[in-house]
Design an enzyme around this catalytic site. Sequence first.
Site, short mmCIF file in Angstrom:
data_model
loop_
_atom_site.label_atom_id
_atom_site.label_comp_id
_atom_site.label_asym_id
_atom_site.label_seq_id
_atom_site.Cartn_x
_atom_site.Cartn_y
_atom_site.Cartn_z
N SER A 13 0.83 -1.21 0.00
CA SER A 13 0.00 0.00 0.00
C SER A 13 0.87 1.26 0.00
O SER A 13 0.49 2.28 -0.57
CB SER A 13 -0.97 0.00 1.17
OG SER A 13 -0.30 0.12 2.39
N ARG A 61 22.90 -14.09 3.80
CA ARG A 61 22.37 -12.73 3.58
C ARG A 61 23.27 -11.95 2.63
O ARG A 61 22.80 -11.16 1.82
CB ARG A 61 22.30 -11.97 4.91
CG ARG A 61 21.15 -12.38 5.79
CD ARG A 61 21.05 -11.44 7.00
NE ARG A 61 20.20 -12.04 8.01
CZ ARG A 61 18.87 -11.98 8.04
NH1 ARG A 61 18.22 -11.33 7.11
NH2 ARG A 61 18.19 -12.55 9.01
N MET A 86 10.70 -7.00 4.28
CA MET A 86 10.80 -7.68 5.57
C MET A 86 12.08 -8.49 5.77
O MET A 86 12.07 -9.48 6.51
CB MET A 86 9.58 -8.57 5.79
CG MET A 86 8.25 -7.82 5.83
SD MET A 86 8.22 -6.49 7.05
CE MET A 86 8.07 -7.44 8.56
N ILE A 88 16.22 -8.26 6.93
CA ILE A 88 17.27 -7.41 7.51
C ILE A 88 18.41 -7.34 6.50
O ILE A 88 18.83 -8.35 5.94
CB ILE A 88 17.74 -7.99 8.86
CG1 ILE A 88 16.60 -7.85 9.87
CG2 ILE A 88 19.00 -7.29 9.35
CD1 ILE A 88 16.87 -8.52 11.20
N ASN A 103 13.44 4.20 4.78
CA ASN A 103 12.51 3.18 5.27
C ASN A 103 11.37 3.88 6.00
O ASN A 103 11.53 5.00 6.49
CB ASN A 103 13.21 2.23 6.24
CG ASN A 103 12.31 1.10 6.69
OD1 ASN A 103 11.51 0.57 5.91
ND2 ASN A 103 12.39 0.74 7.97
N HIS A 105 8.69 3.10 9.17
CA HIS A 105 8.53 2.16 10.28
C HIS A 105 7.28 2.55 11.08
O HIS A 105 7.09 3.73 11.38
CB HIS A 105 9.77 2.20 11.18
CG HIS A 105 9.71 1.21 12.29
ND1 HIS A 105 9.92 -0.15 12.09
CD2 HIS A 105 9.44 1.36 13.60
CE1 HIS A 105 9.78 -0.77 13.25
NE2 HIS A 105 9.49 0.11 14.18
N ASP A 141 16.42 -0.11 12.12
CA ASP A 141 15.49 0.97 12.52
C ASP A 141 16.17 2.08 13.32
O ASP A 141 15.54 2.70 14.19
CB ASP A 141 14.31 0.39 13.32
CG ASP A 141 13.50 -0.61 12.50
OD1 ASP A 141 13.44 -0.46 11.27
OD2 ASP A 141 12.94 -1.54 13.11
C1 GRF Z 1 4.04 -0.62 6.85
O1 GRF Z 1 3.30 -0.61 8.04
C2 GRF Z 1 5.41 -0.10 7.07
O2 GRF Z 1 5.49 0.82 8.10
C3 GRF Z 1 6.19 -1.33 7.44
O3 GRF Z 1 5.63 -2.35 6.66
C4 GRF Z 1 4.27 -2.03 6.35
C5 GRF Z 1 4.13 -2.15 4.87
O4 GRF Z 1 2.79 -2.06 4.43
N1 GRF Z 1 7.60 -1.11 7.21
P1 GRF Z 1 2.47 -2.03 2.89
O5 GRF Z 1 3.05 -3.30 2.26
O6 GRF Z 1 3.11 -0.81 2.30
O7 GRF Z 1 0.97 -2.02 2.78
#
Ligand code: GRF
Length: 209
Positions: A13, A61, A86, A88, A103, A105, A141
Amino acid sequence: MIKIAVLVSGNGSNLQALIDANLSGQIVGVLSNKADAYALERAQKANIATAVISHKDFPTREVFDEAMHQQLLAWEVDVVILAGFMRILTPTFVNKWQGKMLNIHPSLLPAYKGVNTHQRVLNTGDRLHGCTVHFVTAELDSGQSIAQSAISVKEHDTVASLANRVHRLEHFIYPQVAEWLCNGQLTWKDGQAYFRNQVLKDPIRFASW
Ligand code: GRF
């Protein structure tokens, strides 16, 4: 024109918000570590090149990150935007993109680094929650925060309701910060962020704070 790659693992999103924002930079590629990420469909609908590089196909990695780096070089990318990516990242990879990688968060950093932020906010009973856009550095982060937006946590809130409201903030602040990086209002030098040529001391706070 600045060329952007967006790294995703899921729904995308935030990718959609970046696409819809018509940034002055161009999103030239969307890279996912998961073949079934809905974000890939969003990219295809917007005629953006996609690549799937699964971490499962690599022994470490380091080699996974190197494969991603090669894809970014092939796209001739200037800026990397992590949007729900998702995995690291290794310091070697991160250092190559220092000052050029953002990024988002779902917490008011430095609070609640890592995962399950909404649940942890509920567990603690915090009354303020939100999201942070930050430069990516080797420590998870922990890169300098550029912008934050907040919501108040209500008594009836659940993980789902918090996630929902925080997402709405994300879709507003992420395209804005990405645009600043594209148009040169946001820069990075020697480990320090600058906004409109001034040292950025505290994150920029968006409305609803
Ligand atoms: C978001 O909440 C963002 O803060 C986190 O991962 C989520 C990603 O959501 N890093 P989307 O895939 O962009 O809907």
